[in-house]
Write a protein that holds these residues in place. Structure first.
Motif, PDB file in Angstrom:
ATOM      1  N   VAL A  88      67.595   9.585  34.799  1.00 37.49           N
ATOM      2  CA  VAL A  88      68.418  10.128  35.888  1.00 37.49           C
ATOM      3  C   VAL A  88      69.648  10.810  35.313  1.00 37.49           C
ATOM      4  O   VAL A  88      70.007  11.929  35.701  1.00 37.49           O
ATOM      5  CB  VAL A  88      68.841   9.006  36.869  1.00 37.49           C
ATOM      6  CG1 VAL A  88      69.808   9.554  37.926  1.00 37.49           C
ATOM      7  CG2 VAL A  88      67.622   8.395  37.539  1.00 37.49           C
TER       8      VAL A  88
ATOM      9  N   LEU B 238      64.624  14.454  40.406  1.00 37.97           N
ATOM     10  CA  LEU B 238      65.707  13.719  41.071  1.00 37.97           C
ATOM     11  C   LEU B 238      65.401  13.499  42.551  1.00 37.97           C
ATOM     12  O   LEU B 238      65.661  12.417  43.087  1.00 37.97           O
ATOM     13  CB  LEU B 238      67.032  14.473  40.900  1.00 37.97           C
ATOM     14  CG  LEU B 238      67.603  14.488  39.470  1.00 37.97           C
ATOM     15  CD1 LEU B 238      68.795  15.433  39.377  1.00 37.97           C
ATOM     16  CD2 LEU B 238      68.016  13.078  39.036  1.00 37.97           C
TER      17      LEU B 238
ATOM     18  N   GLN C  58      67.494  10.528  44.084  1.00 34.75           N
ATOM     19  CA  GLN C  58      68.801  10.692  43.451  1.00 34.75           C
ATOM     20  C   GLN C  58      69.414  12.037  43.851  1.00 34.75           C
ATOM     21  O   GLN C  58      68.703  12.971  44.220  1.00 34.75           O
ATOM     22  CB  GLN C  58      68.656  10.626  41.921  1.00 34.75           C
ATOM     23  CG  GLN C  58      68.087   9.319  41.401  1.00 34.75           C
ATOM     24  CD  GLN C  58      69.029   8.144  41.568  1.00 34.75           C
ATOM     25  OE1 GLN C  58      70.248   8.317  41.618  1.00 34.75           O
ATOM     26  NE2 GLN C  58      68.477   6.946  41.668  1.00 34.75           N
TER      27      GLN C  58
END
Length: 212
Positions: A63, A114, A119
């Motif tokens: 991430v 992502l 995220q």
């Protein structure tokens, strides 16, 4: 006459037994084929579901890599876009075009990761606030970007190459961390490609600056 009838009865019974055995064997064969087909279907289903399983196999480093490399690439693209109208060297313009071609698709790919991980994706708006990422390895601060945007000709070429070398070194450093600590295979593979490609471009840019 009785013996003949007995013989015929025995033959009839034998034929019936043979037919019955044949039907049983055929049924078993059909069951086996069906079972095989069912197994193949299950295997195919398992294979198709495996990407979803691997997509979930990421860690905090993956991430961090994507969220850091996206703005890093975005700044490189911003620098590269300036070359078309400000560079005097055809080789610098060609390099800038190759940087755009390589890094733009990578931004889209990392953004997709992502999103699939739930995220946040760094903003890709033009004129991004570089000060927010100035502490990142190889990132230029707003003053550097302003100077580059105002330069032209040979001055731009030298400034662009010097800045992009430092920028690439930062990306290689970030990619090295991902290769060592990342868990998501597509991300570590991209990191490896970044190291290979940008290390070669650093060598090329040093040659253009007459440093080799």
């Amino acid at each position: 006459m009785r013996n003949t009838r007995t013989s015929m009865a025995r033959r009839t019974a034998l034929v019936a037994a043979t037919v019955t055995a044949g039907l049983v064997l055929a049924a078993c064969g059909g069951s086996s084929d069906s079972g095989s087909g069912g197994h193949d279907s299950h295997t195919a289903g398992s294979s198709s579901s495996s990407p979803s399983s691997s997509a979930a196999a990421h860690n905090a480093q993956d991430v961090s890599f994507a969220q850091g490399m996206i703005p890093h690439h975005q700044q490189a693209l911003e620098m590269a876009k300036l070359a078309a109208g400000r560079a005097s060297s055809a080789k610098v313009k060609d390099l800038a075009a190759r940087i755009e071609k390589a890094q733009d698709p990578e931004i889209r790919t990392m953004s997709g990761w992502l999103k699939s991980w739930g995220q946040s994706v760094p903003s890709a708006m033009p004129g991004m606030d570089h000060s927010a990422h100035s502490g990142m390895a190889g990132m230029m601060d707003p003053k550097d970007m302003d100077k580059l945007a105002k330069a032209s000709g040979a001055e731009f070429d030298t400034m662009f190459l010097t800045m992009m070398i430092e920028h690439h070194k930062g990306a290689v450093q970030m990619a090295g961390t991902e290769k060592t600590k990342g868990a998501y295979t597509p991300a570590t593979s991209m990191a490896d490609a970044i190291i290979t490609g940008q290390t070669a471009e650093i060598k090329e840019m040093n040659q253009l600056l007459g440093r080799s």
